[in-house]
Design a protein around this motif. Structure first.
Motif, mmCIF file in Angstrom:
data_model
loop_
_atom_site.group_PDB
_atom_site.id
_atom_site.type_symbol
_atom_site.label_atom_id
_atom_site.label_comp_id
_atom_site.label_asym_id
_atom_site.label_seq_id
_atom_site.Cartn_x
_atom_site.Cartn_y
_atom_site.Cartn_z
ATOM 1 N N VAL A 89 0.837 -1.212 0.000
ATOM 2 C CA VAL A 89 0.000 0.000 0.000
ATOM 3 C C VAL A 89 0.866 1.253 0.000
ATOM 4 N N ASP A 90 0.323 2.312 -0.636
ATOM 5 C CA ASP A 90 0.970 3.626 -0.599
ATOM 6 C C ASP A 90 -0.010 4.690 -0.108
ATOM 7 N N PHE A 91 -1.101 4.221 0.528
ATOM 8 C CA PHE A 91 -2.128 5.071 1.141
ATOM 9 C C PHE A 91 -3.005 5.788 0.119
ATOM 10 N N SER A 92 -2.952 5.381 -1.134
ATOM 11 C CA SER A 92 -3.788 5.983 -2.175
ATOM 12 C C SER A 92 -5.136 5.263 -2.242
ATOM 13 N N ASP A 93 -6.049 5.805 -3.060
ATOM 14 C CA ASP A 93 -7.326 5.138 -3.282
ATOM 15 C C ASP A 93 -7.120 3.760 -3.916
ATOM 16 N N ILE A 94 -6.071 3.640 -4.738
ATOM 17 C CA ILE A 94 -5.756 2.348 -5.352
ATOM 18 C C ILE A 94 -5.424 1.313 -4.270
ATOM 19 N N SER A 95 -4.715 1.753 -3.237
ATOM 20 C CA SER A 95 -4.371 0.845 -2.132
ATOM 21 C C SER A 95 -5.624 0.389 -1.395
ATOM 22 N N ARG A 96 -6.566 1.310 -1.246
ATOM 23 C CA ARG A 96 -7.820 0.967 -0.586
ATOM 24 C C ARG A 96 -8.576 -0.086 -1.397
ATOM 25 N N THR A 97 -8.576 0.084 -2.715
ATOM 26 C CA THR A 97 -9.220 -0.883 -3.590
ATOM 27 C C THR A 97 -8.502 -2.227 -3.517
ATOM 28 N N ALA A 98 -7.183 -2.198 -3.396
ATOM 29 C CA ALA A 98 -6.409 -3.436 -3.318
ATOM 30 C C ALA A 98 -6.771 -4.241 -2.077
ATOM 31 N N ILE A 99 -6.931 -3.558 -0.945
ATOM 32 C CA ILE A 99 -7.303 -4.265 0.283
ATOM 33 C C ILE A 99 -8.717 -4.832 0.169
ATOM 34 N N ASP A 100 -9.623 -4.057 -0.418
ATOM 35 C CA ASP A 100 -10.982 -4.560 -0.640
ATOM 36 C C ASP A 100 -10.954 -5.795 -1.534
ATOM 37 N N SER A 194 -3.275 4.632 -12.455
ATOM 38 C CA SER A 194 -3.733 4.920 -13.807
ATOM 39 C C SER A 194 -2.954 6.048 -14.464
ATOM 40 N N ARG A 195 -2.225 6.830 -13.668
ATOM 41 C CA ARG A 195 -1.460 7.928 -14.242
ATOM 42 C C ARG A 195 -0.194 7.387 -14.896
ATOM 43 N N PRO A 196 0.099 7.734 -16.160
ATOM 44 C CA PRO A 196 1.198 7.148 -16.920
ATOM 45 C C PRO A 196 2.539 7.145 -16.211
ATOM 46 N N GLY A 197 2.934 8.267 -15.626
ATOM 47 C CA GLY A 197 4.230 8.336 -14.985
ATOM 48 C C GLY A 197 4.365 7.345 -13.843
ATOM 49 N N LEU A 198 3.357 7.343 -12.953
ATOM 50 C CA LEU A 198 3.363 6.416 -11.830
ATOM 51 C C LEU A 198 3.236 4.986 -12.317
ATOM 52 N N ASN A 199 2.448 4.767 -13.355
ATOM 53 C CA ASN A 199 2.241 3.437 -13.899
ATOM 54 C C ASN A 199 3.562 2.823 -14.334
ATOM 55 N N GLU A 200 4.355 3.577 -15.105
ATOM 56 C CA GLU A 200 5.614 3.055 -15.606
ATOM 57 C C GLU A 200 6.592 2.806 -14.462
ATOM 58 N N LEU A 201 6.650 3.748 -13.509
ATOM 59 C CA LEU A 201 7.550 3.588 -12.378
ATOM 60 C C LEU A 201 7.165 2.369 -11.562
ATOM 61 N N PHE A 202 5.868 2.228 -11.268
ATOM 62 C CA PHE A 202 5.395 1.143 -10.409
ATOM 63 C C PHE A 202 5.607 -0.211 -11.070
ATOM 64 N N LEU A 203 5.118 -0.339 -12.327
ATOM 65 C CA LEU A 203 5.228 -1.614 -13.007
ATOM 66 C C LEU A 203 6.670 -1.931 -13.365
ATOM 67 N N GLY A 204 7.441 -0.909 -13.740
ATOM 68 C CA GLY A 204 8.794 -1.174 -14.179
ATOM 69 C C GLY A 204 9.718 -1.587 -13.061
ATOM 70 N N SER A 205 9.673 -0.891 -11.937
ATOM 71 C CA SER A 205 10.659 -1.109 -10.896
ATOM 72 C C SER A 205 10.219 -2.056 -9.787
ATOM 73 N N VAL A 206 8.942 -2.198 -9.582
ATOM 74 C CA VAL A 206 8.470 -3.005 -8.465
ATOM 75 C C VAL A 206 7.796 -4.295 -8.936
ATOM 76 N N THR A 207 6.701 -4.180 -9.655
ATOM 77 C CA THR A 207 5.970 -5.376 -10.071
ATOM 78 C C THR A 207 6.821 -6.271 -10.953
ATOM 79 N N GLU A 208 7.558 -5.676 -11.879
ATOM 80 C CA GLU A 208 8.395 -6.488 -12.768
ATOM 81 C C GLU A 208 9.452 -7.252 -11.982
ATOM 82 N N ALA A 209 10.071 -6.588 -11.020
ATOM 83 C CA ALA A 209 11.099 -7.244 -10.213
ATOM 84 C C ALA A 209 10.512 -8.395 -9.409
ATOM 85 N N ILE A 210 9.321 -8.184 -8.857
ATOM 86 C CA ILE A 210 8.693 -9.224 -8.043
ATOM 87 C C ILE A 210 8.269 -10.412 -8.906
#
Length: 218
Positions: A89-100, A194-210
């Motif tokens: 979680v990063d305390f965003s609305d997306i994180s809230r949806t993830a927990i749900d 959903s924002r492009p900049g965050l999307n690339e950073l998140f998927l590129g550096s975190v999800t891809e590595a995991i």
């Protein structure tokens, strides 16, 4: 494909439809999920074939970039319902949806909410010769602030009271993998911005590595 569909119908006593297309897998999968309002797309990994693992992993990552619907990347067939879930979680609305989503995918499971923090400009401070004691003070302050934000996040309406908070310092992908190993989690759940900049950073550096690390350990 029809044989696989028939086997699933018989084994799980559920209706099964199959669809075959020629082209780029991630694009067709994403389009199918979008057009049919799919609630959950599942991609599997093959533990007995490294080449297939690389293909599935690449398809999964491309699908995550392409798709906007929930996806489950499965390493193996679960022997039992998910019992322990780790949600980054990063305390965003997306994180809230993830927990749900975790509560819906794994009802009855223990849900851990993990937030990973770092110290802004820590590397530059160390390079500039700032005393380690001062850097440690910044880190302790960041830990206090992250813990406060986690507490407030889990108190917000709609969050699940049974969610257990974890706050850690370090690199997100490494910490998430370490916590998953320590807790023996059955499922890691991460949201997509959903924002492009965050999307690339998140998927590129975190999800891809995991995903890469998990596929390599199948």
């Amino acid at each position: 494909m029809s044989d696989v569909a028939d086997a699933c119908r018989k084994r799980y006593a559920i209706p099964v439809q199959f669809h075959v297309e020629v082209g780029k897998p991630h694009e067709h999968i994403a389009n199918y999920a979008r057009w049919h309002a799919i609630n959950l797309t599942i991609l599997g990994s093959h533990a007995d074939n490294f080449a297939r693992d690389l293909f599935i992993g690449s398809t999964a990552l491309r699908f995550l970039h392409e798709g906007t619907h929930p996806a489950l990347i499965a390493k193996t067939l679960p022997r039992a319902p998910y019992r322990t879930v780790l949600v980054a979680v990063d305390f965003s609305d997306i994180s809230r949806t993830a927990i749900d989503s975790a509560a819906k995918i794994a009802p009855g499971a223990v849900i851990h909410a993990l937030h990973v923090y770092d110290v802004l400009f820590e590397g530059k401070m160390r390079y500039a010769g700032v005393d380690e004691g001062v850097i440690q003070q910044y880190r302790e302050a960041a830990d206090i602030e992250a813990s406060r934000m986690m507490h407030e996040f889990l108190l917000r309406p709609g969050q699940h009271g049974a969610t257990l908070p974890i706050v850690r310092y370090g690199h997100p992908s490494r910490v998430i993998l370490d916590e998953a190993h320590t807790l023996h989690v059955d499922l890691i759940l991460m949201g997509k911005h959903s924002r492009p900049g965050l999307n690339e950073l998140f998927l590129g550096s975190v999800t891809e590595a995991i995903l890469t690390a998990l596929i390599a350990t199948c």
